[in-house]
Design an enzyme around this catalytic site. Structure first.
Site, PDB file in Angstrom:
ATOM      1  N   TYR A   1      -4.566   2.058  15.780  1.00  0.00           N
ATOM      2  CA  TYR A   1      -3.386   2.242  16.631  1.00  0.00           C
ATOM      3  C   TYR A   1      -3.718   2.101  18.111  1.00  0.00           C
ATOM      4  CZ  TYR A   1      -0.882   3.476  12.450  1.00  0.00           C
ATOM      5  OH  TYR A   1      -0.302   3.408  11.211  1.00  0.00           O
TER       6      TYR A   1
ATOM      7  N   ASN B   1      -7.633   1.431   9.832  1.00  0.00           N
ATOM      8  CA  ASN B   1      -6.354   1.740  10.472  1.00  0.00           C
ATOM      9  C   ASN B   1      -6.565   1.757  11.972  1.00  0.00           C
ATOM     10  OD1 ASN B   1      -5.365   2.121   7.920  1.00  0.00           O
ATOM     11  ND2 ASN B   1      -4.938   4.301   8.144  1.00  0.00           N
TER      12      ASN B   1
ATOM     13  N   GLU C   1      -7.867   8.161   6.127  1.00  0.00           N
ATOM     14  CA  GLU C   1      -8.207   8.762   7.418  1.00  0.00           C
ATOM     15  C   GLU C   1      -8.765  10.189   7.316  1.00  0.00           C
ATOM     16  OE1 GLU C   1      -4.782   8.524   9.954  1.00  0.00           O
ATOM     17  OE2 GLU C   1      -4.937   6.358  10.148  1.00  0.00           O
TER      18      GLU C   1
ATOM     19  N   ARG D   1       0.852  -1.187   0.000  1.00  0.00           N
ATOM     20  CA  ARG D   1       0.000   0.000   0.000  1.00  0.00           C
ATOM     21  C   ARG D   1       0.892   1.243   0.000  1.00  0.00           C
ATOM     22  NH1 ARG D   1      -2.937   2.966   4.752  1.00  0.00           N
ATOM     23  NH2 ARG D   1      -4.066   4.467   3.502  1.00  0.00           N
TER      24      ARG D   1
ATOM     25  N   GLU E   1      -3.560  -0.277   8.090  1.00  0.00           N
ATOM     26  CA  GLU E   1      -2.421   0.205   8.877  1.00  0.00           C
ATOM     27  C   GLU E   1      -2.522  -0.314  10.291  1.00  0.00           C
ATOM     28  OE1 GLU E   1      -1.603   4.448   9.118  1.00  0.00           O
ATOM     29  OE2 GLU E   1      -2.061   4.676   6.986  1.00  0.00           O
TER      30      GLU E   1
ATOM     31  N   HIS F   1      -3.399  10.825   0.664  1.00  0.00           N
ATOM     32  CA  HIS F   1      -2.839  10.626   2.004  1.00  0.00           C
ATOM     33  C   HIS F   1      -2.288  11.981   2.455  1.00  0.00           C
ATOM     34  CE1 HIS F   1      -1.335   7.269   4.826  1.00  0.00           C
ATOM     35  NE2 HIS F   1      -1.048   8.406   5.432  1.00  0.00           N
TER      36      HIS F   1
HETATM   37  C1  FCB Z   1      -1.655   7.177  10.668  1.00  0.00           C
HETATM   38  C2  FCB Z   1      -1.278   7.751   9.307  1.00  0.00           C
HETATM   39  C3  FCB Z   1       0.082   7.332   8.826  1.00  0.00           C
HETATM   40  C4  FCB Z   1       1.095   7.279   9.942  1.00  0.00           C
HETATM   41  C5  FCB Z   1       0.566   6.529  11.122  1.00  0.00           C
HETATM   42  C6  FCB Z   1       1.546   6.414  12.282  1.00  0.00           C
HETATM   43  O1  FCB Z   1      -2.631   7.968  11.250  1.00  0.00           O
HETATM   44  O2  FCB Z   1      -2.207   7.357   8.341  1.00  0.00           O
HETATM   45  O3  FCB Z   1       0.471   8.198   7.790  1.00  0.00           O
HETATM   46  O4  FCB Z   1       1.531   8.552  10.252  1.00  0.00           O
HETATM   47  O5  FCB Z   1      -0.605   7.136  11.587  1.00  0.00           O
END
Ligand code: FCB
Length: 445
Positions: free
Chosen positions: A290, A288, A163, A74, A351, A118
Protein backbone atom coordinates in the site's frame (compact mmCIF):
# COMPACT_ATOMS: atom_id res chain seq x y z
CA UNK A 1 8.41 -6.75 -23.00
CA UNK A 2 5.03 -8.32 -22.26
CA UNK A 3 3.71 -10.14 -19.26
CA UNK A 4 4.73 -13.75 -18.72
CA UNK A 5 2.38 -16.44 -20.03
CA UNK A 6 -0.21 -17.38 -17.48
CA UNK A 7 0.03 -14.07 -15.61
CA UNK A 8 -2.95 -13.98 -13.23
CA UNK A 9 -5.14 -10.91 -12.99
CA UNK A 10 -7.31 -11.02 -9.93
CA UNK A 11 -9.16 -9.29 -7.15
CA UNK A 12 -9.09 -9.99 -3.41
CA UNK A 13 -11.48 -9.96 -0.46
CA UNK A 14 -11.57 -11.51 3.01
CA UNK A 15 -14.24 -13.38 4.94
CA UNK A 16 -14.92 -11.07 7.88
CA UNK A 17 -14.88 -8.01 5.65
CA UNK A 18 -17.62 -9.19 3.27
CA UNK A 19 -19.52 -12.26 4.46
CA UNK A 20 -21.75 -11.14 7.34
CA UNK A 21 -23.97 -14.04 8.54
CA UNK A 22 -21.83 -14.36 11.64
CA UNK A 23 -24.21 -16.78 13.36
CA UNK A 24 -25.15 -18.84 10.31
CA UNK A 25 -24.66 -22.59 9.83
CA UNK A 26 -22.82 -23.11 13.08
CA UNK A 27 -20.14 -20.43 12.74
CA UNK A 28 -18.51 -19.70 16.07
CA UNK A 29 -17.43 -16.26 17.35
CA UNK A 30 -14.13 -14.77 16.23
CA UNK A 31 -11.88 -12.18 17.83
CA UNK A 32 -13.27 -9.60 15.41
CA UNK A 33 -16.86 -10.24 16.53
CA UNK A 34 -15.75 -9.61 20.10
CA UNK A 35 -13.58 -6.59 19.23
CA UNK A 36 -16.37 -4.87 17.30
CA UNK A 37 -18.59 -5.14 20.36
CA UNK A 38 -16.15 -3.27 22.58
CA UNK A 39 -17.16 0.39 22.67
CA UNK A 40 -14.77 2.75 20.90
CA UNK A 41 -12.82 0.08 19.04
CA UNK A 42 -14.36 0.51 15.57
CA UNK A 43 -15.42 3.84 14.11
CA UNK A 44 -19.12 4.50 14.72
CA UNK A 45 -19.50 1.08 16.31
CA UNK A 46 -19.65 -0.66 12.93
CA UNK A 47 -19.42 -4.47 12.95
CA UNK A 48 -19.06 -7.25 10.39
CA UNK A 49 -22.43 -8.75 11.37
CA UNK A 50 -23.92 -8.03 7.93
CA UNK A 51 -21.00 -6.58 5.94
CA UNK A 52 -21.71 -7.08 2.21
CA UNK A 53 -24.05 -9.97 2.96
CA UNK A 54 -21.80 -12.00 0.68
CA UNK A 55 -22.69 -15.21 2.52
CA UNK A 56 -26.13 -14.97 0.91
CA UNK A 57 -25.36 -12.86 -2.16
CA UNK A 58 -22.27 -14.77 -3.34
CA UNK A 59 -23.88 -15.84 -6.66
CA UNK A 60 -24.23 -12.17 -7.61
CA UNK A 61 -20.64 -11.53 -6.54
CA UNK A 62 -19.39 -14.43 -8.63
CA UNK A 63 -21.25 -12.89 -11.60
CA UNK A 64 -19.40 -9.64 -10.93
CA UNK A 65 -16.10 -11.55 -10.94
CA UNK A 66 -17.01 -13.24 -14.20
CA UNK A 67 -17.96 -9.87 -15.70
CA UNK A 68 -14.50 -8.55 -14.83
CA UNK A 69 -12.88 -11.46 -16.57
CA UNK A 70 -10.38 -12.12 -13.77
CA UNK A 71 -8.20 -15.21 -13.92
CA UNK A 72 -8.21 -15.69 -10.16
CA UNK A 73 -10.15 -14.66 -7.09
CA UNK A 74 -8.49 -14.40 -3.69
CA UNK A 75 -10.95 -14.89 -0.82
CA UNK A 76 -10.47 -16.11 2.72
CA UNK A 77 -11.96 -19.03 4.59
CA UNK A 78 -13.37 -18.15 8.01
CA UNK A 79 -11.70 -20.46 10.53
CA UNK A 80 -14.71 -20.15 12.92
CA UNK A 81 -17.00 -21.49 10.19
CA UNK A 82 -14.81 -24.57 9.76
CA UNK A 83 -14.04 -25.11 13.46
CA UNK A 84 -16.49 -23.05 15.55
CA UNK A 85 -14.31 -23.32 18.66
CA UNK A 86 -10.97 -23.48 16.85
CA UNK A 87 -10.61 -27.15 17.74
CA UNK A 88 -12.10 -30.50 16.93
CA UNK A 89 -13.83 -31.92 13.89
CA UNK A 90 -14.86 -29.86 10.88
CA UNK A 91 -18.30 -28.26 10.78
CA UNK A 92 -19.50 -29.57 7.39
CA UNK A 93 -22.07 -26.76 6.93
CA UNK A 94 -19.31 -24.18 7.23
CA UNK A 95 -17.20 -25.90 4.61
CA UNK A 96 -20.23 -26.29 2.30
CA UNK A 97 -20.25 -22.56 1.72
CA UNK A 98 -16.68 -22.54 0.35
CA UNK A 99 -17.30 -25.75 -1.54
CA UNK A 100 -20.12 -24.10 -3.50
CA UNK A 101 -18.12 -20.93 -4.00
CA UNK A 102 -15.11 -22.82 -5.35
CA UNK A 103 -17.27 -24.81 -7.76
CA UNK A 104 -19.02 -21.66 -9.00
CA UNK A 105 -15.65 -19.99 -9.62
CA UNK A 106 -14.28 -22.96 -11.50
CA UNK A 107 -17.41 -23.15 -13.67
CA UNK A 108 -16.56 -19.64 -14.84
CA UNK A 109 -12.89 -20.40 -15.37
CA UNK A 110 -11.76 -18.42 -12.30
CA UNK A 111 -8.96 -19.95 -10.23
CA UNK A 112 -9.77 -20.00 -6.49
CA UNK A 113 -6.98 -18.57 -4.30
CA UNK A 114 -7.91 -19.29 -0.68
CA UNK A 115 -6.39 -17.56 2.34
CA UNK A 116 -6.75 -19.62 5.51
CA UNK A 117 -6.24 -16.89 8.08
CA UNK A 118 -7.26 -13.32 7.37
CA UNK A 119 -7.44 -12.31 11.04
CA UNK A 120 -10.68 -13.94 12.25
CA UNK A 121 -9.28 -16.17 15.00
CA UNK A 122 -11.87 -18.33 16.81
CA UNK A 123 -12.52 -16.50 20.09
CA UNK A 124 -12.08 -19.63 22.28
CA UNK A 125 -8.46 -19.82 21.07
CA UNK A 126 -7.95 -16.18 22.00
CA UNK A 127 -9.31 -16.96 25.45
CA UNK A 128 -6.37 -19.34 25.78
CA UNK A 129 -3.85 -16.70 24.73
CA UNK A 130 -4.41 -16.57 20.98
CA UNK A 131 -1.17 -16.21 19.03
CA UNK A 132 0.77 -15.64 22.25
CA UNK A 133 0.13 -19.32 22.90
CA UNK A 134 2.31 -21.72 20.91
CA UNK A 135 -0.55 -24.21 20.82
CA UNK A 136 -2.46 -21.94 18.39
CA UNK A 137 0.12 -22.84 15.71
CA UNK A 138 -0.82 -26.52 16.03
CA UNK A 139 -4.53 -25.69 16.03
CA UNK A 140 -3.99 -23.70 12.83
CA UNK A 141 -2.29 -26.62 11.09
CA UNK A 142 -5.19 -28.85 12.05
CA UNK A 143 -7.67 -26.39 10.60
CA UNK A 144 -5.56 -26.15 7.42
CA UNK A 145 -5.72 -29.92 7.12
CA UNK A 146 -9.51 -29.95 7.45
CA UNK A 147 -9.94 -27.20 4.85
CA UNK A 148 -7.62 -28.97 2.43
CA UNK A 149 -9.30 -32.31 2.99
CA UNK A 150 -12.47 -30.79 1.57
CA UNK A 151 -11.11 -28.30 -0.98
CA UNK A 152 -7.55 -29.11 -2.06
CA UNK A 153 -8.72 -30.97 -5.14
CA UNK A 154 -10.10 -27.69 -6.49
CA UNK A 155 -8.35 -24.71 -4.86
CA UNK A 156 -5.55 -23.47 -7.12
CA UNK A 157 -3.51 -21.45 -4.60
CA UNK A 158 -3.39 -21.71 -0.81
CA UNK A 159 -2.27 -18.73 1.24
CA UNK A 160 -1.69 -19.72 4.84
CA UNK A 161 -1.57 -16.33 6.59
CA UNK A 162 -2.49 -12.83 5.57
CA UNK A 163 -0.08 -10.19 6.84
CA UNK A 164 1.12 -11.70 10.13
CA UNK A 165 2.92 -8.41 10.85
CA UNK A 166 -0.41 -6.61 11.15
CA UNK A 167 -1.72 -9.22 13.58
CA UNK A 168 1.41 -8.83 15.71
CA UNK A 169 1.68 -5.04 15.52
CA UNK A 170 -1.92 -3.86 15.37
CA UNK A 171 -3.53 -6.80 17.15
CA UNK A 172 -1.12 -7.61 19.98
CA UNK A 173 1.40 -4.75 20.30
CA UNK A 174 -0.64 -1.57 19.81
CA UNK A 175 -4.22 -2.76 20.34
CA UNK A 176 -5.68 -1.12 17.25
CA UNK A 177 -7.15 -4.34 15.80
CA UNK A 178 -8.55 -7.51 17.38
CA UNK A 179 -7.76 -8.83 19.92
CA UNK A 180 -6.82 -5.32 21.05
CA UNK A 181 -3.87 -6.19 23.26
CA UNK A 182 -1.18 -3.61 24.04
CA UNK A 183 1.86 -5.74 24.75
CA UNK A 184 4.39 -3.61 22.87
CA UNK A 185 7.53 -5.57 22.06
CA UNK A 186 6.33 -8.37 24.32
CA UNK A 187 3.96 -9.20 21.42
CA UNK A 188 6.88 -10.60 19.39
CA UNK A 189 6.13 -14.26 20.22
CA UNK A 190 2.96 -13.85 18.12
CA UNK A 191 5.21 -13.35 15.10
CA UNK A 192 7.00 -16.61 15.76
CA UNK A 193 3.85 -18.57 16.56
CA UNK A 194 2.10 -17.40 13.39
CA UNK A 195 5.13 -18.36 11.31
CA UNK A 196 5.29 -21.73 13.03
CA UNK A 197 1.58 -22.17 12.23
CA UNK A 198 2.39 -21.31 8.63
CA UNK A 199 5.17 -23.90 8.42
CA UNK A 200 3.08 -26.63 10.03
CA UNK A 201 0.18 -25.74 7.73
CA UNK A 202 2.39 -26.03 4.64
CA UNK A 203 3.07 -29.64 5.54
CA UNK A 204 -0.59 -30.31 6.40
CA UNK A 205 -1.80 -28.79 3.13
CA UNK A 206 0.69 -30.73 1.04
CA UNK A 207 -0.32 -33.90 2.87
CA UNK A 208 -3.88 -33.36 1.61
CA UNK A 209 -2.77 -32.71 -1.97
CA UNK A 210 -2.65 -28.89 -2.10
CA UNK A 211 -1.11 -27.81 -5.38
CA UNK A 212 0.45 -24.42 -4.64
CA UNK A 213 1.10 -23.12 -1.15
CA UNK A 214 2.44 -19.75 0.00
CA UNK A 215 2.09 -16.96 2.53
CA UNK A 216 1.12 -13.32 2.09
CA UNK A 217 3.08 -10.58 3.81
CA UNK A 218 2.46 -6.90 4.16
CA UNK A 219 5.50 -4.96 2.99
CA UNK A 220 6.14 -1.32 3.68
CA UNK A 221 9.45 -0.21 2.20
CA UNK A 222 11.37 1.69 4.88
CA UNK A 223 12.67 5.11 3.90
CA UNK A 224 14.84 7.34 6.10
CA UNK A 225 13.13 10.72 6.58
CA UNK A 226 16.52 12.31 5.93
CA UNK A 227 18.66 9.95 3.88
CA UNK A 228 21.80 11.87 4.84
CA UNK A 229 21.18 11.35 8.58
CA UNK A 230 22.80 8.12 9.85
CA UNK A 231 20.30 7.94 12.75
CA UNK A 232 17.39 8.00 10.29
CA UNK A 233 19.05 5.36 8.15
CA UNK A 234 19.48 3.11 11.19
CA UNK A 235 15.85 3.71 12.11
CA UNK A 236 14.76 2.69 8.61
CA UNK A 237 16.85 -0.46 8.86
CA UNK A 238 15.40 -1.33 12.29
CA UNK A 239 11.86 -0.84 10.97
CA UNK A 240 12.63 -3.01 7.93
CA UNK A 241 13.98 -5.77 10.17
CA UNK A 242 11.02 -5.75 12.54
CA UNK A 243 8.15 -5.17 10.11
CA UNK A 244 9.32 -6.78 6.87
CA UNK A 245 12.30 -9.13 7.29
CA UNK A 246 11.08 -10.73 10.52
CA UNK A 247 8.18 -12.23 8.57
CA UNK A 248 10.18 -13.26 5.51
CA UNK A 249 13.71 -14.29 6.52
CA UNK A 250 12.53 -17.24 8.66
CA UNK A 251 10.35 -18.51 5.78
CA UNK A 252 12.84 -18.07 2.94
CA UNK A 253 16.21 -18.23 4.70
CA UNK A 254 15.40 -20.33 7.76
CA UNK A 255 16.76 -17.73 10.19
CA UNK A 256 15.69 -14.68 12.15
CA UNK A 257 16.98 -11.27 11.04
CA UNK A 258 19.04 -9.19 13.44
CA UNK A 259 16.53 -7.11 15.33
CA UNK A 260 17.60 -3.92 17.01
CA UNK A 261 15.50 -4.86 20.04
CA UNK A 262 15.97 -7.13 23.03
CA UNK A 263 16.38 -10.51 21.36
CA UNK A 264 15.14 -12.27 24.51
CA UNK A 265 11.62 -11.23 23.63
CA UNK A 266 11.64 -13.55 20.71
CA UNK A 267 14.52 -16.01 20.80
CA UNK A 268 13.29 -17.61 24.02
CA UNK A 269 10.24 -18.83 22.14
CA UNK A 270 12.10 -20.37 19.21
CA UNK A 271 12.68 -24.09 19.76
CA UNK A 272 15.26 -26.24 18.04
CA UNK A 273 13.31 -27.59 15.10
CA UNK A 274 11.08 -24.53 14.56
CA UNK A 275 13.08 -22.78 11.86
CA UNK A 276 13.33 -25.86 9.61
CA UNK A 277 9.55 -26.22 9.93
CA UNK A 278 8.95 -22.55 9.15
CA UNK A 279 11.25 -22.64 6.13
CA UNK A 280 9.52 -25.59 4.44
CA UNK A 281 9.66 -24.74 0.71
CA UNK A 282 6.77 -22.64 -0.59
CA UNK A 283 5.57 -22.25 -4.16
CA UNK A 284 5.04 -18.48 -4.11
CA UNK A 285 5.26 -15.44 -1.89
CA UNK A 286 2.28 -13.10 -1.69
CA UNK A 287 3.13 -9.40 -1.54
CA UNK A 288 0.66 -6.82 -0.24
CA UNK A 289 1.70 -3.25 -0.91
CA UNK A 290 0.00 0.00 0.00
CA UNK A 291 2.65 2.57 0.96
CA UNK A 292 6.23 3.10 2.17
CA UNK A 293 6.97 4.27 5.70
CA UNK A 294 9.32 7.16 6.53
CA UNK A 295 11.43 6.79 9.66
CA UNK A 296 13.43 9.01 11.98
CA UNK A 297 15.86 8.22 14.78
CA UNK A 298 13.86 7.64 17.96
CA UNK A 299 14.02 9.96 20.95
CA UNK A 300 16.43 8.69 23.64
CA UNK A 301 14.76 6.04 25.77
CA UNK A 302 11.89 5.47 23.30
CA UNK A 303 10.54 1.90 23.37
CA UNK A 304 10.99 1.27 19.64
CA UNK A 305 14.22 1.66 17.65
CA UNK A 306 12.49 4.03 15.18
CA UNK A 307 9.98 6.83 15.02
CA UNK A 308 7.50 6.96 12.18
CA UNK A 309 7.36 10.19 10.24
CA UNK A 310 4.82 11.74 7.88
CA UNK A 311 5.34 11.22 4.17
CA UNK A 312 7.29 14.03 2.56
CA UNK A 313 5.28 16.68 0.70
CA UNK A 314 4.35 16.07 -2.88
CA UNK A 315 2.56 12.73 -2.77
CA UNK A 316 -1.18 12.71 -3.36
CA UNK A 317 -3.04 10.81 -0.63
CA UNK A 318 -5.92 8.32 -0.70
CA UNK A 319 -9.06 8.43 1.42
CA UNK A 320 -7.13 6.65 4.19
CA UNK A 321 -4.59 9.49 4.09
CA UNK A 322 -2.04 7.03 2.70
CA UNK A 323 0.51 8.55 0.28
CA UNK A 324 0.32 7.31 -3.31
CA UNK A 325 3.84 6.05 -4.13
CA UNK A 326 3.87 3.60 -7.04
CA UNK A 327 7.66 3.51 -7.17
CA UNK A 328 7.54 2.10 -3.64
CA UNK A 329 6.10 -1.05 -5.18
CA UNK A 330 8.85 -1.16 -7.78
CA UNK A 331 11.60 -0.70 -5.19
CA UNK A 332 9.99 -3.35 -2.98
CA UNK A 333 9.90 -5.94 -5.77
CA UNK A 334 13.50 -5.16 -6.66
CA UNK A 335 14.57 -5.36 -3.01
CA UNK A 336 12.94 -8.77 -2.52
CA UNK A 337 14.84 -10.14 -5.51
CA UNK A 338 18.06 -8.63 -4.33
CA UNK A 339 17.77 -9.77 -0.70
CA UNK A 340 16.56 -13.31 -1.27
CA UNK A 341 18.09 -14.13 -4.67
CA UNK A 342 17.66 -17.80 -5.55
CA UNK A 343 15.68 -18.39 -2.31
CA UNK A 344 12.87 -16.15 -3.60
CA UNK A 345 9.93 -18.09 -5.03
CA UNK A 346 7.66 -16.55 -7.69
CA UNK A 347 5.82 -13.48 -6.41
CA UNK A 348 2.17 -12.53 -6.59
CA UNK A 349 0.99 -9.07 -5.66
CA UNK A 350 -1.89 -10.39 -3.58
CA UNK A 351 -3.20 -6.95 -2.58
CA UNK A 352 -2.86 -3.42 -3.88
CA UNK A 353 -5.51 -0.76 -4.02
CA UNK A 354 -6.89 2.43 -2.54
CA UNK A 355 -9.94 3.89 -0.83
CA UNK A 356 -11.74 7.05 -1.86
CA UNK A 357 -15.09 8.41 -0.69
CA UNK A 358 -16.85 7.12 -3.80
CA UNK A 359 -20.57 7.77 -4.12
CA UNK A 360 -22.85 7.47 -7.14
CA UNK A 361 -23.52 10.74 -8.96
CA UNK A 362 -27.01 11.91 -10.03
CA UNK A 363 -26.80 9.61 -13.05
CA UNK A 364 -26.09 6.66 -10.74
CA UNK A 365 -22.52 6.25 -11.98
CA UNK A 366 -19.47 6.10 -9.74
CA UNK A 367 -16.63 7.87 -11.55
CA UNK A 368 -13.57 6.89 -9.53
CA UNK A 369 -10.88 8.31 -11.78
CA UNK A 370 -8.44 8.60 -8.89
CA UNK A 371 -8.59 4.82 -8.36
CA UNK A 372 -7.96 4.21 -12.06
CA UNK A 373 -4.91 6.45 -11.90
CA UNK A 374 -3.68 4.68 -8.76
CA UNK A 375 -4.05 1.19 -10.21
CA UNK A 376 -2.62 2.18 -13.57
CA UNK A 377 0.54 3.56 -11.95
CA UNK A 378 1.01 0.53 -9.68
CA UNK A 379 0.44 -1.96 -12.49
CA UNK A 380 3.04 -0.03 -14.51
CA UNK A 381 5.46 -0.54 -11.59
CA UNK A 382 4.78 -4.29 -11.68
CA UNK A 383 5.41 -4.36 -15.42
CA UNK A 384 8.72 -2.54 -14.97
CA UNK A 385 9.77 -5.01 -12.28
CA UNK A 386 8.92 -7.92 -14.59
CA UNK A 387 10.89 -6.32 -17.42
CA UNK A 388 13.84 -6.07 -15.05
CA UNK A 389 13.64 -9.77 -14.33
CA UNK A 390 11.58 -10.00 -11.12
CA UNK A 391 9.41 -13.10 -11.32
CA UNK A 392 5.92 -11.68 -10.67
CA UNK A 393 3.16 -14.05 -11.73
CA UNK A 394 -0.01 -12.17 -10.81
CA UNK A 395 -1.65 -9.01 -9.49
CA UNK A 396 -4.77 -8.81 -7.29
CA UNK A 397 -6.67 -5.57 -6.71
CA UNK A 398 -7.89 -4.94 -3.19
CA UNK A 399 -10.85 -5.15 -3.43
CA UNK A 400 -13.74 -6.47 -5.48
CA UNK A 401 -16.31 -4.78 -3.23
CA UNK A 402 -16.40 -1.88 -0.81
CA UNK A 403 -16.28 -3.65 2.54
CA UNK A 404 -15.67 -3.57 6.30
CA UNK A 405 -12.30 -1.87 6.65
CA UNK A 406 -11.47 -3.10 10.17
CA UNK A 407 -11.18 -0.28 12.77
CA UNK A 408 -12.39 2.22 10.14
CA UNK A 409 -15.68 0.38 9.68
CA UNK A 410 -17.54 0.96 6.41
CA UNK A 411 -16.19 4.47 5.87
CA UNK A 412 -13.30 3.70 3.48
CA UNK A 413 -14.38 2.36 0.09
CA UNK A 414 -11.73 0.15 -1.53
CA UNK A 415 -13.95 -1.64 -4.08
CA UNK A 416 -14.10 -1.77 -7.84
CA UNK A 417 -17.79 -2.22 -7.04
CA UNK A 418 -19.71 0.25 -4.86
CA UNK A 419 -21.88 -1.24 -2.12
CA UNK A 420 -24.90 0.64 -0.78
CA UNK A 421 -25.03 -0.88 2.69
CA UNK A 422 -28.68 0.11 3.25
CA UNK A 423 -29.89 -1.90 0.27
CA UNK A 424 -26.85 -4.14 -0.50
CA UNK A 425 -27.08 -2.86 -4.05
CA UNK A 426 -23.84 -3.35 -5.98
CA UNK A 427 -22.82 -0.73 -8.57
CA UNK A 428 -19.69 -1.38 -10.61
CA UNK A 429 -17.55 1.75 -10.58
CA UNK A 430 -15.75 3.23 -13.57
CA UNK A 431 -12.61 1.40 -12.36
CA UNK A 432 -14.43 -1.94 -12.76
CA UNK A 433 -14.90 -1.31 -16.49
CA UNK A 434 -11.35 -0.01 -16.73
CA UNK A 435 -9.86 -3.12 -15.07
CA UNK A 436 -12.06 -5.40 -17.20
CA UNK A 437 -10.77 -3.71 -20.35
CA UNK A 438 -7.17 -3.85 -19.13
CA UNK A 439 -7.42 -7.58 -18.50
CA UNK A 440 -9.03 -8.19 -21.91
CA UNK A 441 -6.35 -6.12 -23.66
CA UNK A 442 -3.52 -7.87 -21.78
CA UNK A 443 -4.93 -11.20 -22.87
CA UNK A 444 -4.90 -10.37 -26.56
CA UNK A 445 -1.54 -8.53 -26.45
C1 FCB B 1 -4.64 -4.87 4.21
C2 FCB B 1 -5.57 -6.00 4.63
C3 FCB B 1 -6.91 -5.97 3.94
C4 FCB B 1 -7.43 -4.57 3.75
C5 FCB B 1 -6.39 -3.67 3.17
C6 FCB B 1 -6.86 -2.24 2.93
O1 FCB B 1 -3.70 -4.65 5.20
O2 FCB B 1 -4.98 -7.24 4.37
O3 FCB B 1 -7.79 -6.79 4.66
O4 FCB B 1 -7.97 -4.10 4.93
O5 FCB B 1 -5.27 -3.64 4.02
Amino acid sequence: MGLPDGFQWGVATSAYQIEGAVGEDGRGPSTWDAFCREPGRVRDGHTGDVACDHYRRWPEDVRLLAGLGVDAYRFSIAWPRVQPTGRGPANPAGLDFYDRLVDALLERGIAPAATLYHWDLPQPLENDGGWMNRDTAYRFAEYAYLAAERLADRVTMWITLNEPVVVTAYGYAFGLYAPGRTLGLAALPTAHHQLLGHGLAVTALRGRGARAVGVTNHYSPARPADPSAPGDRDAADAFDALMNRLFTDPVLLGRLPDLAVQPDDLAAHVRDQDLPVISAPIDFLGVNYYQPTWLRAPAPGAPLPFDMDAAPEGHPVTGMGWPVVPDGLLSLLRALKERYGPALPPLYVTENGCSFPDEPGPDGRVDDDARIEYLDAHIAAVRTAIDEGVDVRGYFVWSLLDNFEWAEGYHPRFGLVHVDYATQRRTPKKSYAWYRDLIAAARTA
